[in-house]
Design an enzyme around this catalytic site. Structure first.
Site, PDB file in Angstrom:
ATOM      1  N   GLY A   1      43.467  66.788  77.789  1.00 27.86           N
ATOM      2  CA  GLY A   1      42.560  67.941  77.707  1.00 27.86           C
ATOM      3  C   GLY A   1      43.353  69.242  77.752  1.00 27.86           C
TER       4      GLY A   1
ATOM      5  N   ARG B   1      55.212  79.209  75.330  1.00 33.97           N
ATOM      6  CA  ARG B   1      56.002  80.431  75.083  1.00 33.97           C
ATOM      7  C   ARG B   1      57.249  80.461  75.977  1.00 33.97           C
ATOM      8  NH1 ARG B   1      55.792  85.248  78.004  1.00 33.97           N
ATOM      9  NH2 ARG B   1      56.301  87.156  76.858  1.00 33.97           N
TER      10      ARG B   1
ATOM     11  N   ARG C   1      44.258  62.794  72.780  1.00 38.17           N
ATOM     12  CA  ARG C   1      44.429  61.659  73.699  1.00 38.17           C
ATOM     13  C   ARG C   1      44.700  60.466  72.785  1.00 38.17           C
ATOM     14  NH1 ARG C   1      42.087  63.868  78.461  1.00 38.17           N
ATOM     15  NH2 ARG C   1      40.207  65.088  78.078  1.00 38.17           N
TER      16      ARG C   1
ATOM     17  N   ASP D   1      47.204  63.954  84.140  1.00 37.98           N
ATOM     18  CA  ASP D   1      47.357  62.572  84.577  1.00 37.98           C
ATOM     19  C   ASP D   1      47.703  61.600  83.431  1.00 37.98           C
ATOM     20  OD1 ASP D   1      46.692  60.679  86.807  1.00 37.98           O
ATOM     21  OD2 ASP D   1      45.282  59.991  85.288  1.00 37.98           O
ATOM     22  N   GLY D   2      46.926  61.626  82.358  1.00 36.59           N
ATOM     23  CA  GLY D   2      47.137  60.720  81.223  1.00 36.59           C
ATOM     24  C   GLY D   2      48.497  60.951  80.570  1.00 36.59           C
TER      25      GLY D   2
ATOM     26  N   THR E   1      46.363  71.000  83.437  1.00 36.02           N
ATOM     27  CA  THR E   1      45.033  70.374  83.481  1.00 36.02           C
ATOM     28  C   THR E   1      44.133  71.241  84.353  1.00 36.02           C
ATOM     29  OG1 THR E   1      43.722  68.543  84.385  1.00 36.02           O
ATOM     30  CG2 THR E   1      45.913  68.802  85.294  1.00 36.02           C
TER      31      THR E   1
ATOM     32  N   ASP F   1      41.800  70.113  86.045  1.00 37.00           N
ATOM     33  CA  ASP F   1      41.277  69.299  87.155  1.00 37.00           C
ATOM     34  C   ASP F   1      42.072  69.402  88.455  1.00 37.00           C
ATOM     35  OD1 ASP F   1      39.345  68.417  85.450  1.00 37.00           O
ATOM     36  OD2 ASP F   1      40.080  66.372  85.265  1.00 37.00           O
TER      37      ASP F   1
ATOM     38  N   ASP G   1      44.400  67.452  89.433  1.00 34.10           N
ATOM     39  CA  ASP G   1      44.409  66.112  90.040  1.00 34.10           C
ATOM     40  C   ASP G   1      45.786  65.461  89.952  1.00 34.10           C
ATOM     41  OD1 ASP G   1      44.323  65.893  87.309  1.00 34.10           O
ATOM     42  OD2 ASP G   1      42.876  64.253  87.265  1.00 34.10           O
TER      43      ASP G   1
ATOM     44  N   ARG H   1      22.604  81.800  89.653  1.00 30.62           N
ATOM     45  CA  ARG H   1      21.934  82.201  90.904  1.00 30.62           C
ATOM     46  C   ARG H   1      20.942  83.355  90.661  1.00 30.62           C
ATOM     47  NH1 ARG H   1      22.230  81.194  96.297  1.00 30.62           N
ATOM     48  NH2 ARG H   1      24.198  80.098  96.355  1.00 30.62           N
TER      49      ARG H   1
ATOM     50  N   GLY I   1      35.629  67.719  86.160  1.00 31.08           N
ATOM     51  CA  GLY I   1      36.450  67.080  87.191  1.00 31.08           C
ATOM     52  C   GLY I   1      36.141  65.607  87.187  1.00 31.08           C
ATOM     53  N   ARG I   2      36.876  64.879  86.326  1.00 30.71           N
ATOM     54  CA  ARG I   2      36.574  63.455  86.125  1.00 30.71           C
ATOM     55  C   ARG I   2      36.827  62.657  87.401  1.00 30.71           C
ATOM     56  NH1 ARG I   2      39.155  62.076  80.927  1.00 30.71           N
ATOM     57  NH2 ARG I   2      40.885  62.875  82.137  1.00 30.71           N
TER      58      ARG I   2
ATOM     59  N   GLY J   1      28.947  80.524  97.185  1.00 26.53           N
ATOM     60  CA  GLY J   1      28.023  80.309  98.305  1.00 26.53           C
ATOM     61  C   GLY J   1      27.026  79.192  98.021  1.00 26.53           C
TER      62      GLY J   1
ATOM     63  N   GLU K   1      24.725  75.960  98.172  1.00 28.53           N
ATOM     64  CA  GLU K   1      24.042  75.351  99.327  1.00 28.53           C
ATOM     65  C   GLU K   1      24.594  73.947  99.595  1.00 28.53           C
ATOM     66  OE1 GLU K   1      22.495  77.619  97.421  1.00 28.53           O
ATOM     67  OE2 GLU K   1      22.168  78.902  99.162  1.00 28.53           O
TER      68      GLU K   1
ATOM     69  N   LYS L   1      14.233  79.429 102.653  1.00 29.45           N
ATOM     70  CA  LYS L   1      15.269  79.735 101.675  1.00 29.45           C
ATOM     71  C   LYS L   1      14.700  79.393 100.301  1.00 29.45           C
ATOM     72  CE  LYS L   1      20.233  79.595 101.744  1.00 29.45           C
ATOM     73  NZ  LYS L   1      21.461  78.997 102.189  1.00 29.45           N
TER      74      LYS L   1
ATOM     75  N   ARG M   1      36.968  74.871  79.882  1.00 30.29           N
ATOM     76  CA  ARG M   1      38.323  74.602  79.393  1.00 30.29           C
ATOM     77  C   ARG M   1      38.881  75.741  78.545  1.00 30.29           C
ATOM     78  NH1 ARG M   1      38.578  68.651  78.388  1.00 30.29           N
ATOM     79  NH2 ARG M   1      39.144  69.097  76.257  1.00 30.29           N
TER      80      ARG M   1
HETATM   81  O1  F6P Z   1      40.966  66.364  82.030  1.00 31.22           O
HETATM   82  C1  F6P Z   1      40.266  67.540  81.955  1.00 31.22           C
HETATM   83  C2  F6P Z   1      38.823  67.290  81.581  1.00 31.22           C
HETATM   84  O2  F6P Z   1      38.245  68.517  81.269  1.00 31.22           O
HETATM   85  C3  F6P Z   1      37.995  66.542  82.634  1.00 31.22           C
HETATM   86  O3  F6P Z   1      37.543  67.367  83.673  1.00 31.22           O
HETATM   87  C4  F6P Z   1      36.894  65.997  81.795  1.00 31.22           C
HETATM   88  O4  F6P Z   1      36.321  64.857  82.393  1.00 31.22           O
HETATM   89  C5  F6P Z   1      37.584  65.632  80.524  1.00 31.22           C
HETATM   90  O5  F6P Z   1      38.713  66.459  80.439  1.00 31.22           O
HETATM   91  C6  F6P Z   1      36.736  65.791  79.290  1.00 31.22           C
HETATM   92  O6  F6P Z   1      37.447  65.310  78.203  1.00 31.22           O
HETATM   93  P1  F6P Z   1      37.022  65.523  76.695  1.00 31.22           P
HETATM   94  O7  F6P Z   1      37.379  66.928  76.295  1.00 31.22           O
HETATM   95  O8  F6P Z   1      37.821  64.518  75.950  1.00 31.22           O
HETATM   96  O9  F6P Z   1      35.554  65.304  76.614  1.00 31.22           O
END
Ligand code: F6P
Length: 326
Positions: A14, A24, A75, A106-107, A129, A131, A133, A158, A174-175, A189, A191, A217, A259
């Protein structure tokens, strides 16, 4: 010493805002030191297809502020096969590429571990990334921008939620990791915040809404990470409607807007530091590692450790969500 006279660079997985700033930095640092830099388009797939071109400093002019990636990304399923990796290696040899800089998540680093088990070629990775992660770095390129994008969107939600006295479930990306949800939620903020790192107890979510209702609320924002254990924002909405039939519930999936966009200052600086560090690491013989930033210092972590799992979320942060949203 390794031959790093021709460095190939690619972005994979991604895209994330700031990848261009990293490209750059790699191109300019490399050329400054007399190294030829070759751009590989569409990530590992471009390696297989030989979609490779020599880059000049002017190719990276005017891109530091742009989201996406000028090298494009993919990918690649083919790269996961032995045949795909062999083709990719042959293309690198054909173009006389002697070292690699890999920008991705990660990938990308899983792919790197498999590839370098078979083929020896010096390489340094850069974490790109949204994420966040990965181990071995406090921040990944694109995370800060994505959280800011999500924060701005949730602020807007909101406004309208307040106007209608509504409950909104906002699903953010956030997979496997809840960092975007956690940080955008805290900064708006929210809830409640539901993340994969913590098993969601739906009864607790419903009890929290009931207690908010008792306190009159009128607005509830629940931020849910895409990879949270339940089956997404819509099902959570159903459970809420069943218990609170009078509540006006809406769901909003922020999706890929997180993204894109111009990278924040933090992502531009992070990407510039890591791109510069990656080339200098290769120059000094450091290889098969990802460059990251920990406590504001550049550090290098072997590819296999980067993907072994993210550092656990600070328990204090999780407790803080509960306290600050009462
Ligand atoms: O890895 C980043 C990410 O944006 C993840 O949060 C999300 O699950 C995934 O890529 C979405 O991938 P794609 O663009 O292939 O749908």
């Amino acid at each position: 010493m390794n031959d790093i006279s021709n460095i190939g660079i690619l972005t994979s997985g991604g895209d994330s805002p700031g990848m261009n700033a990293a490209i750059r930095a790699v191109v300019r640092t490399g050329i400054y030191h007399g190294i030829d830099i070759y751009g590989v388009r569409h990530g590992y797939q471009g390696m297989i297809d030989g979609d490779i071109f020599k880059m000049q400093t002017t190719d990276v002019s005017n891109i530091i502020q742009r989201g996406g990636t000028i090298l494009k990304t993919a990918r690649s399923k083919e790269f996961m096969t032995a045949e795909g990796m062999e083709k990719a290696y042959k293309e690198l040899q054909k173009h006389n590429i002697t070292a690699l800089v890999l920008i991705g998540g990660d990938g990308t680093f899983r792919g790197a571990v498999d590839f370098f088990e078979r083929y020896t070629i010096p390489a340094v990775g850069i974490p790109g990334t949204i994420d966040k992660d990965l181990s071995g770095t406090d921040f990944t390129i694109g995370f800060d921008t994505a959280v800011n994008t999500a924060m701005e969107a949730i602020d807007k939600i909101r406004d309208t939620a307040e106007a209608h006295d509504r409950l909104f479930i906002v699903e953010v990306m956030g997979r496997d990791a809840g960092y975007i949800a956690l940080n955008s939620g805290i900064s708006c903020g929210a809830e409640d915040i539901l993340i994969p790192e913590q098993v969601t107890n739906m009864d607790n979510v419903l009890d929290k809404i009931a207690s908010d209702e008792r306190r009159k609320k009128t607005v509830h924002i629940i931020v849910v990470a895409e990879g949270e254990g339940l089956s997404g924002g819509r099902d959570i909405g159903e459970s809420i409607r069943n218990r609170f039939p009078l509540l006006d519930v809406r769901t909003c999936v922020l999706g890929h807007i997180q993204r894109g966009g111009s990278p924040s200052y933090a992502d531009r600086v992070l990407a510039s530091r890591l791109g510069y560090a990656a080339v200098n690491a290769l120059r000094s013989g450091v290889t098969q590692v990802m460059a990251g930033i920990v406590n504001d210092k550049v550090v290098f972590t072997p590819f296999s450790n980067v993907i072994k799992g993210v550092s656990p979320m600070e328990p204090d942060m999780l407790d803080m969500i509960r306290v600050l949203s009462t």
